[in-house]
Structures are given as C-alpha cells and as structure tokens.
Design a protein around this motif. Structure first.
Motif, mmCIF file in Angstrom:
data_model
loop_
_atom_site.group_PDB
_atom_site.id
_atom_site.type_symbol
_atom_site.label_atom_id
_atom_site.label_comp_id
_atom_site.label_asym_id
_atom_site.label_seq_id
_atom_site.Cartn_x
_atom_site.Cartn_y
_atom_site.Cartn_z
ATOM 1 N N ALA A 221 -3.669 2.913 -6.866
ATOM 2 C CA ALA A 221 -2.835 2.240 -5.869
ATOM 3 C C ALA A 221 -3.003 2.894 -4.514
ATOM 4 N N SER A 222 -2.980 4.238 -4.499
ATOM 5 C CA SER A 222 -3.140 4.972 -3.246
ATOM 6 C C SER A 222 -4.510 4.712 -2.642
ATOM 7 N N SER A 223 -5.534 4.732 -3.504
ATOM 8 C CA SER A 223 -6.900 4.518 -3.036
ATOM 9 C C SER A 223 -7.098 3.111 -2.493
ATOM 10 N N THR B 151 7.602 -1.963 -3.098
ATOM 11 C CA THR B 151 6.451 -1.125 -2.773
ATOM 12 C C THR B 151 6.234 -1.177 -1.265
ATOM 13 N N TYR B 152 6.334 -0.012 -0.632
ATOM 14 C CA TYR B 152 6.172 0.081 0.811
ATOM 15 C C TYR B 152 4.779 0.606 1.143
ATOM 16 N N GLN B 153 4.262 0.154 2.264
ATOM 17 C CA GLN B 153 3.046 0.725 2.826
ATOM 18 C C GLN B 153 3.452 1.400 4.137
ATOM 19 N N VAL B 154 3.011 2.639 4.318
ATOM 20 C CA VAL B 154 3.437 3.438 5.459
ATOM 21 C C VAL B 154 2.227 4.031 6.155
ATOM 22 N N HIS C 193 1.703 5.068 0.379
ATOM 23 C CA HIS C 193 2.538 4.059 -0.264
ATOM 24 C C HIS C 193 3.685 4.756 -0.974
ATOM 25 N N CYS C 194 4.798 4.072 -1.103
ATOM 26 C CA CYS C 194 5.972 4.573 -1.815
ATOM 27 C C CYS C 194 6.574 3.413 -2.603
ATOM 28 N N VAL C 195 7.104 3.704 -3.771
ATOM 29 C CA VAL C 195 7.724 2.677 -4.603
ATOM 30 C C VAL C 195 9.163 3.077 -4.924
ATOM 31 N N HIS C 196 10.101 2.222 -4.546
ATOM 32 C CA HIS C 196 11.510 2.389 -4.873
ATOM 33 C C HIS C 196 11.861 1.479 -6.040
ATOM 34 N N VAL C 197 12.611 1.993 -7.003
ATOM 35 C CA VAL C 197 13.255 1.149 -8.011
ATOM 36 C C VAL C 197 14.755 1.294 -7.782
#
Length: 209
Positions: A33-35, A136-139, A181-185
C-alpha cells in the motif's frame, strides 16, 4: 499419552505458523500500500491534495544528522488528519463523551528529500478510500519555497513577512518531500468494536477525495 502430547504440540505449532503467515501477509500488504502511493507520480504533487495545514518545524524535531527525524513525520501526519477531523468533521476526541473514536491501524511513509529546522512545512491531505468504518488517508509534506536550502540571514521585517505572510499554498514547493498513508478504523471507545461512519462525517470526508 505421548500421542496426545505430540498432537497438542503439533496443533500449537500449526497455530503459530498460521499466525506468523497472517502477520507476514499484513506486513506485505501494508508495504505494498505504501509503495503503491509512493510510485504514483501524482502523490508527490501538491495539486493532488484537498486540505492543507502549515506546520512550523521545531528545533527538537532535528536528530543528530541535522534533519527532521523519520518518526517526526508521522506526528505531522497525525496533526493534519486530526486538524481536519476536529475542525471540519466536528469529531469529539474526549474519551468521556465521544461515541466514535479513530484508531490508527496502518501507516507508512516514503521519503524523498530531507526536512530540517527551521523549515516551514505544508501538510497536504486527501481521502484515498472510504469504507464502512474505515478511512484511508493520503498525506504529503511540502517544504516552503523560501526555506528550502536558504539559511541566509534575514532582517526582522523580512522574517515577519515570512512568518505572517498570506501567500498560501504557492509559498510552498509543488513537489513533496515525503508522502505517506494512514488508515483509521472508527470504533466505540468502550468496546473497541468498529462502527459505521456517521453520515455527516462521511459527506465531509467525501469532499476531500
């Protein structure tokens, strides 16, 4: 008896192997996902992001090599995400009164160019994916155009203009120094059980997709 003990040992070993395979699979998925974000040229462009927060680097952010330490980048990610959630989505961060809190379950960062105090950074944010209870955020982090590599002495008046100038996004470089990227649940704070995103919150999150 010996057969039962061997069976039990084999069962425990099998469970451990399955657990390790699942952990390895999750790790590879997170890496992929990061790649995938980092390999997308658009991820490094300022125009790809919808929400922005200027961040002043601190002296304590630098490590012994003279640049912002890798772990600090994640605090910048946290800052822009929660700035958006609190100010635009109206999320309640108090465990005493909130009925819906975000737990970070996955995060990653790819580094392009180093940042260093006293750089001023622009954090860019967009929503890459919305699930039933997850976001899912993209930063991305953009250095200031005036601060990148410029350590020349400035007058007090010049510094006031730089600190309080209203140039907006154009005061920052168009290419990111780092993307992630970061993922919040989102879960109920008492049970940690995932719950559906509130409709009003989902509408606001969709605005920065």
């Amino acid at each position: 008896m010996q057969y039962v003990e061997m069976n039990l040992h084999s069962h425990q070993l099998m469970r451990r192997l399955v657990s390790l395979r699942l952990a390895s699979s999750r790790s590879l998925q997170a890496k992929d996902a990061s790649s995938s974000y980092a390999s997308d040229p658009g991820a490094w462009e300022r125009r790809s992001y919808k929400y922005f927060l200027p961040i002043q680097t601190r002296w304590s952010d630098n490590d012994q090599y003279g640049h912002v330490n890798n772990v600090v980048y994640y605090s910048y990610f946290d800052s822009v995400i929660n700035h958006f959630l609190i100010n635009c989505c109206g999320i309640d961060t108090s465990l005493k009164s909130s009925t819906n809190i975000g737990l970070m379950v996955d995060t990653g960062c790819s580094f392009g160019k180093p940042l260093s105090f006293p750089d001023k950074v622009l954090a860019g944010l967009k929503v890459a994916k919305l699930g039933r209870s997850s976001v899912t955020y993209q930063v991305a982090l953009f250095n200031s155009s005036s601060g990148a590599g410029d350590q020349s002495p400035k007058s007090v008046i010049e510094m006031h203009k730089l600190n309080f100038g209203g140039g907006g996004k154009d005061d920052y470089l168009s290419e990111a120094s780092a993307v992630g990227h970061c993922v919040h649940v989102f879960v109920h704070p008492d049970s940690n059980v995932p719950q559906e995103l509130p409709p009003k919150m989902r509408v606001v999150l969709e605005e920065i997709m």
